[in-house]
Design an enzyme around this catalytic site. Structure first.
Site, PDB file in Angstrom:
ATOM      1  N   SER A 162      52.738  48.923  38.501  1.00 62.34           N
ATOM      2  CA  SER A 162      52.823  47.697  37.553  1.00 62.34           C
ATOM      3  C   SER A 162      52.140  47.790  36.326  1.00 62.34           C
ATOM      4  O   SER A 162      51.473  48.608  36.040  1.00 62.34           O
ATOM      5  CB  SER A 162      51.449  46.383  38.007  1.00 62.34           C
ATOM      6  N   GLU A 197      32.293  41.907  44.963  1.00 62.18           N
ATOM      7  CA  GLU A 197      32.906  41.029  43.879  1.00 62.18           C
ATOM      8  C   GLU A 197      34.392  40.864  43.455  1.00 62.18           C
ATOM      9  O   GLU A 197      34.989  39.724  42.575  1.00 62.18           O
ATOM     10  CB  GLU A 197      32.202  41.017  42.891  1.00 62.18           C
TER      11      GLU A 197
END
Lengths: 330, 384
Positions: free
Chosen positions: B160, B246
């Site tokens: 990407s 996280e």
């Protein structure tokens, strides 16, 4: 920002879970369905001792104050253990009487509310927001109806009709004594419907969790083609989707308990109802034919998940309320 | 249990809102998957960084504000509510930076993070290979030892942002597979420039033709030792260790979906047919889903703040938001009716194309469901 149950709330859930596990609630539910209410009344007494029916009742009426998060915590456990009886309705009736008192009509609360909080009396109610039927009207002694701005104490009920959930028994309420009238009745009715939807959403979430737990245990021990079926990806992925649905309904439930906004409660009800129903469909499919029998206790939750989808707010009605209320704070 | 913000958090929210109101471009930037749009988004990263809004959760020394995860979520809510542009730096910020914080050296952090924060260096990821997708550990691109560093060779794909990015990071096999049951051993985590000798970048047009990703052909590309993250051979553990914590929370912030659901609701109110209850229910589901994702994230952020670790639960997150995102965009396009077909018809069309990739990248949803079933439900490992 601490969007987590605190230690006391988690301990409350654990103690209810332990008490209900010991009470053999599947047998209690089956007895209730067969018309034997004695074991159910015994469980009711223990729930009252634990304070469950005081959670939506102000302290002046022998309640614990209005504790919606604790209501959600408790009703997840009631759903998980398939506890029979008008548990949601008793809490909602308490909320209705309390709200009515707040709006200036205190007489019905003074007369009826304290015995609900202490568990002496079982209540049921039929409100415009919840459809025509009252649950367990033959067992409850306080039967409330609120229509056209009039709150009445029904003297009796029509024939008891069977639900798809054999534990739930439905009846229309008859005429009765006028307790209050005027705009405050509509306000109290809306408030009671919200509490009923909140408790029903919690009960549905608990039922979904029970269905998932039992199905996970089953697919781990059921062997076909020489291996536990829980190792097959088709089985794993279906159960992964069930868990995802339930785990995203859970924060909606507690978020709604904190805001008590009608739209948030409706969102929680829609999501928990869908997630529990998806859990039921997966549970039945993955158990196979044994799950399709009335004899297997799984049936208690399978049928309840269907009934709770439409109790106290159909999927379409919940979605209508979500869009009517919009997002975020008032 | 509460959903209340502290005075400090509210003050932070106001500060973010004020800054965004004064800076977010009035007209949307051109698509970041085009050369022109990429440049415009890079410039926007610089504007954010100039006032320390590009990486608010990072320590101040690297260009952040050192705020906790609650304030980060608050910033994200404000960012998307204000209509802030897509973040062209997100691969670096969300994937590489957490790895550097956990496993990088002080020298690497000082060298790599500030230009990442400012948009001066945009990062692409280089994980997948033509024969290694979900089975990433089977990858074959190799790192060979040389004087002062490594020579990397092989082919990476579906990278990407690589069509226009400056540098890339990924895993390379530095030791041959000894035990075929343990292909994860002997992989090394490396960073390398995309304009180095031996690198060929071939852009790939995604579904709408825009070069959103690329193939990378690597032929003895030199990578100095200072661009190895952690110990050579330990790359798998390093790459995977930050997938669970996280980062599971920060890959897609709920603010994005809350803002989109609000936009959809407004469009429903102005353009929707009240008699079309089927579409109405889907709009309601978009609102319910955004709220669910927001609250789920707040719950996990609260757990994180209380010192708990977030593990395989991040797979629940990934499955939920990626499928939600598609449903949201499908609903919006259906609401537009015939105009929903227009590729340049507005904000939803490009978002729809982007959303379709969600269940595929960052670990396919099939792999995520395996993780959910095995690690959260305790079901036996089986053949994939």
């Amino acid at each position: 920002m601490r969007f987590l149950l605190d230690v006391e709330q988690r301990e409350f859930a654990r103690s209810l879970d332990a008490m209900l596990s010991a009470a053999d609630t599947p047998a209690v539910a089956r007895a209730w369905a067969a018309g034997d209410h004695a074991p159910g009344r015994a469980v009711w007494g223990r729930l009252a001792d634990a304070g469950v029916f005081a959670l939506a009742v102000p302290e002046e009426y022998e309640g614990a104050g209005l504790l919606p998060v604790e209501v959600a915590v408790a009703f997840v456990e009631l759903g998980r253990h398939a506890v029979p009886g008008p548990v949601v309705e008793t809490v909602a009736a308490g909320a209705l009487l309390a709200r009515l008192a707040e709006l200036g009509e205190a007489a019905p609360a003074k007369r009826l509310l304290a015995p609900l909080a202490t568990g002496e009396t079982l209540a049921t109610l039929a409100l415009p927001e919840g459809g025509p039927f009252a649950l367990d009207a033959d067992v409850a002694t306080v039967r409330l109806t609120a229509t056209d701005g009039e709150l009445r104490l029904a003297a009796g009920h029509a024939r008891v009709e069977r639900s798809l959930d054999p534990v739930r028994r439905l009846a229309r309420l008859g005429p009765g004594e006028l307790l209050a009238s005027g705009p405050s009745v509509a306000g109290a009715s809306r408030c009671a419907a919200d509490w009923a939807a909140l408790a029903t959403a919690a009960q549905a979430l608990g039922a979904g969790l029970a269905l998932l737990d039992r199905t996970v245990a089953y697919v781990k021990q059921r062997t076909q083609f020489g291996t536990p079926i829980g190792g097959f990806q088709a089985v794993k992925h279906r159960l992964a989707d069930v868990l995802t649905g339930l785990e995203f309904a859970r924060p909606l439930l507690y978020g709604a308990a904190l805001t008590l906004r009608t739209a948030d409660i409706a969102a929680a009800k829609a999501a928990a109802g869908e997630a529990a129903y998806a859990a039921a469909r997966a549970a039945l499919q993955l158990h196979g034919a044994i799950g399709y029998t009335a004899e297997n206790d799984l049936s208690l939750w399978l049928t309840k998940a269907r009934a709770l989808r439409t109790a106290w707010g159909s999927p379409a009605e919940c979605r209508r309320l979500v869009l009517a209320g919009g997002f975020g704070g008032d | 249990m509460d959903l209340d913000f502290t005075a400090g958090e509210e003050e932070f929210r106001r500060r973010a809102r004020d800054w965004l109101a004064g800076h977010v471009p009035a007209r949307p930037l051109p698509s970041l998957e085009t050369r022109q749009g990429f440049a415009a988004h890079r410039a926007w990263e610089g504007e954010l960084a100039a006032d320390r809004w590009s990486v608010v959760s990072w320590p101040e020394e690297y260009g952040g504000q050192g705020v906790d995860i609650v304030k980060w979520l608050v910033f994200e809510e404000e960012y998307f509510a204000a209509g802030g542009p897509g973040r062209v730096s997100q691969n670096g910020i969300n994937l590489l930076a957490p790895t550097l914080f956990d496993f990088g050296t002080a020298e690497q952090r000082a060298r790599v993070l500030p230009p990442m924060a400012s948009g001066e260096v945009i990062w692409a990821q280089a994980w997948s290979e033509p024969d290694s997708g979900s089975d990433l550990a089977s990858l074959r691109s190799a790192a060979r030892r040389t004087e002062g560093g490594w020579l990397i060779s092989g082919q990476k794909t579906w990278s990407s942002r690589a069509a226009f990015a400056d540098r890339a990071f990924g895993l390379f096999r530095s030791e041959p597979v000894v035990d075929s049951a343990k292909p994860h051993r002997g992989l090394t985590y490396l960073m390398f420039p995309l304009d180095a000798d031996g690198v060929t970048v071939r852009p790939i047009g995604r579904l709408d033709g825009k070069p959103a990703f690329a193939e990378l052909f690597l032929d003895d590309v030199f990578v100095p030792d200072e661009d190895v993250i952690g110990e050579p051979g330990q790359g798998w553990r390093i790459a995977m260790s930050t997938t669970g914590d996280e980062r599971g929370l920060t890959l897609r912030s709920p603010g994005r979906f809350v803002a989109a659901a609000e936009r959809l609701t407004r469009q429903w109110r102005t353009h929707g047919d009240p008699a079309d209850t089927a579409l109405r229910d889907r709009v309601a589901d978009a609102v319910i889903g955004a709220r669910a994702y927001q609250l789920f994230t707040w719950a996990n952020a609260s757990r994180f703040a209380a010192g708990e670790t977030i593990g395989a639960e991040s797979s629940l997150n990934k499955v939920f938001w990626s499928e939600y995102d598609i449903a949201l965009h499908e609903t919006a396009l259906d609401l537009l009716g015939a105009e929903g077909e227009l590729a340049d018809g507005g904000e939803w069309a490009e978002g729809y194309v982007f959303s379709l990739a969600g269940p595929i990248y960052a670990g396919t949803n099939e792999i995520q469901r395996d993780i959910i079933a095995e690690r959260l439900l305790g079901l036996p490992k089986g053949r994939r």
